[in-house]
Write a protein that holds these residues in place. Structure first.
Motif, PDB file in Angstrom:
ATOM      1  N   LEU A 204      -4.146 -14.330   2.269  1.00  0.00           N
ATOM      2  CA  LEU A 204      -5.039 -13.199   2.488  1.00  0.00           C
ATOM      3  C   LEU A 204      -5.698 -13.339   3.850  1.00  0.00           C
ATOM      4  N   SER A 233      -3.300 -10.643  -1.482  1.00  0.00           N
ATOM      5  CA  SER A 233      -2.376  -9.670  -0.903  1.00  0.00           C
ATOM      6  C   SER A 233      -1.525  -8.992  -1.967  1.00  0.00           C
ATOM      7  N   PRO A 283      -6.213  -5.019   0.631  1.00  0.00           N
ATOM      8  CA  PRO A 283      -5.807  -6.013   1.641  1.00  0.00           C
ATOM      9  C   PRO A 283      -5.047  -5.341   2.779  1.00  0.00           C
ATOM     10  N   SER A 286      -3.067  -8.013   5.532  1.00  0.00           N
ATOM     11  CA  SER A 286      -2.526  -9.267   5.007  1.00  0.00           C
ATOM     12  C   SER A 286      -1.005  -9.361   4.960  1.00  0.00           C
TER      13      SER A 286
END
Length: 303
Positions: A204, A233, A283, A286
C-alpha cells in the motif's frame, strides 16, 4: 480538528501529519525526542507513551488522536516479546488513560493485517479469525482489545485500521523489501531472496495509508463504538514482481542472491472493500510501478 499524531517522527507518522494538514486539520506531532522538522505540524510535543505524566500533558487540548507510535519488527519480537507488549500494548493503555482523563473521545489506531496470521481465505476481509503468528501481532491485537473495551464503556469513538506492507516515498528501513530492492539497484549490490521469490504480499502506498487516517477522522462512529477496517491495495505482488518493477523504473539490473526457502505464508492480501464502501477511501496510488517509481525518485533525491 486538532489531532495528536503519536509516532509523528516515523515513516508513516510524518506522512499522516502532512496529509492532515493538507485536509485542513491542525496536526500536533508527538515525538520522543526533538529532531528534524515535521512538515505540516502545527506544533511538536515531546512525550513518552510509557510516561503517564507526559501523556496527560500532550493530550490535554486535542480533539482526537491518530495513534501510530509502536515498534513493528516481527522477527525481532520473538527475541523481545515483553518489550513489544510493554510499548505496543502498555503504551496504548497509557494513551487511553490520558485521553479519558482529558476527555478526548476520538481515536484512529494503526494496527496490522499480520494479526490474521496465514488464513486460506485471500484476500482477507474483517471476518477472518484472528491468529497472530508472532509477539508483534499479538501486542497489536491486545492494544485493539483495550481500545474496543474502552469504547464499549462509552468513553471512546474508535476506528482500528489493519494495514499491510507500506511502501513508497522516502523509507529508510532496509528490513522492508521495496527500499532493499531499490538500494540493490542503486548500489549495484545483490538482493537476498528467500527461495524462488514467489511469496505474495499486499503493498500500500504511504500516501494511501495516510489518506485512510484522514477519512477515518471524518467518519468516526458514535461514542461507544469501535469499528475495524482492513486497508490495502486489494491485490498482491511477489518478491520477483517487486524486483521486475525496480528494474523497469530504474533501468538497472538487480542481481539476486537466492537463499534457502524460509517458512512464510505464500500469499497475504487485504480486502479493503468495507473501507471503500463505508468511509469513501480508496487505494488510488498503490499500483506496484507507481509505488516503486515514487520510492526510486525519493532515493535519487536523497543522494
Amino acid at each position: 480538528m486538532r489531532v495528536l499524531v503519536t509516532g509523528a517522527n516515523g515513516y508513516i507518522g510524518r506522512t499522516v501529519v502532512a496529509m492532515l494538514n493538507e485536509a485542513g486539520h491542525e496536526p500536533v506531532a508527538m515525538v520522543r525526542a526533538q529532531g528534524m522538522p515535521i512538515v505540516g505540524a502545527a506544533e511538536v510535543r515531546t512525550a513518552d507513551l510509557l510516561d503517564s505524566e507526559s501523556m496527560r500533558r500532550v493530550v490535554g487540548d486535542v480533539d482526537a488522536v491518530c495513534h501510530l507510535a509502536a515498534i513493528t519488527r516481527a522477527r525481532e519480537s520473538f527475541a523481545e516479546p515483553m518489550r513489544y507488549f510493554r510499548v505496543n500494548t502498555g503504551g496504548t493503555i497509557s494513551l487511553l488513560e490520558a485521553m479519558e482523563a482529558a476527555d478526548v473521545p476520538r481515536i484512529v489506531f494503526a494496527s496490522t493485517g499480520a494479526i490474521y496470521g496465514t488464513p486460506e481465505r485471500q484476500p482477507m476481509d474483517e471476518q477472518v479469525p484472528d491468529a497472530p503468528p508472532h509477539p508483534y501481532a499479538s501486542s497489536k491485537l491486545a492494544a485493539e482489545l483495550a481500545i474496543e473495551a474502552q469504547a464499549r464503556g462509552g468513553h471512546l469513538a474508535a476506528i482500528i485500521l489493519r494495514i499491510p506492507n507500506i511502501a513508497g516515498g522516502s523509507d529508510p528501513d532496509l528490513t522492508r523489501l521495496v527500499p532493499r530492492a531499490i538500494a540493490a539497484a542503486a548500489d549495484q549490490t545483490a538482493l537476498p531472496v528467500n527461495g524462488n521469490g514467489s511469496a505474495v504480499r499486499d503493498y500500500l502506498h504511504i500516501q494511501d495509508a495516510a489518506d485512510a487516517f484522514v477519512e477515518c477522522l471524518e467518519h468516526l462512529p458514535e461514542a461507544g463504538q469501535a469499528i475495524r477496517y482492513n486497508i490495502g491495495s486489494g491485490h498482491g505482488a511477489s518478491v520477483m514482481d517487486i524486483v521486475a518493477a525496480v528494474e523497469r523504473v530504474s533501468g538497472r539490473h538487480v542481481e539476486l542472491e537466492h537463499r534457502p526457502p524460509a517458512p512464510e505464508p505464500a500469499k497475504l492480501i487485504n480486502d479493503p472493500s468495507k473501507a471503500i464502501a463505508e468511509i469513501g477511501w480508496s487505494p488510488r496510488r498503490s499500483d506496484i510501478d507507481g509505488i516503486v517509481r515514487d520510492a526510486w525518485s525519493a532515493s535519487v533525491a536523497a543522494l
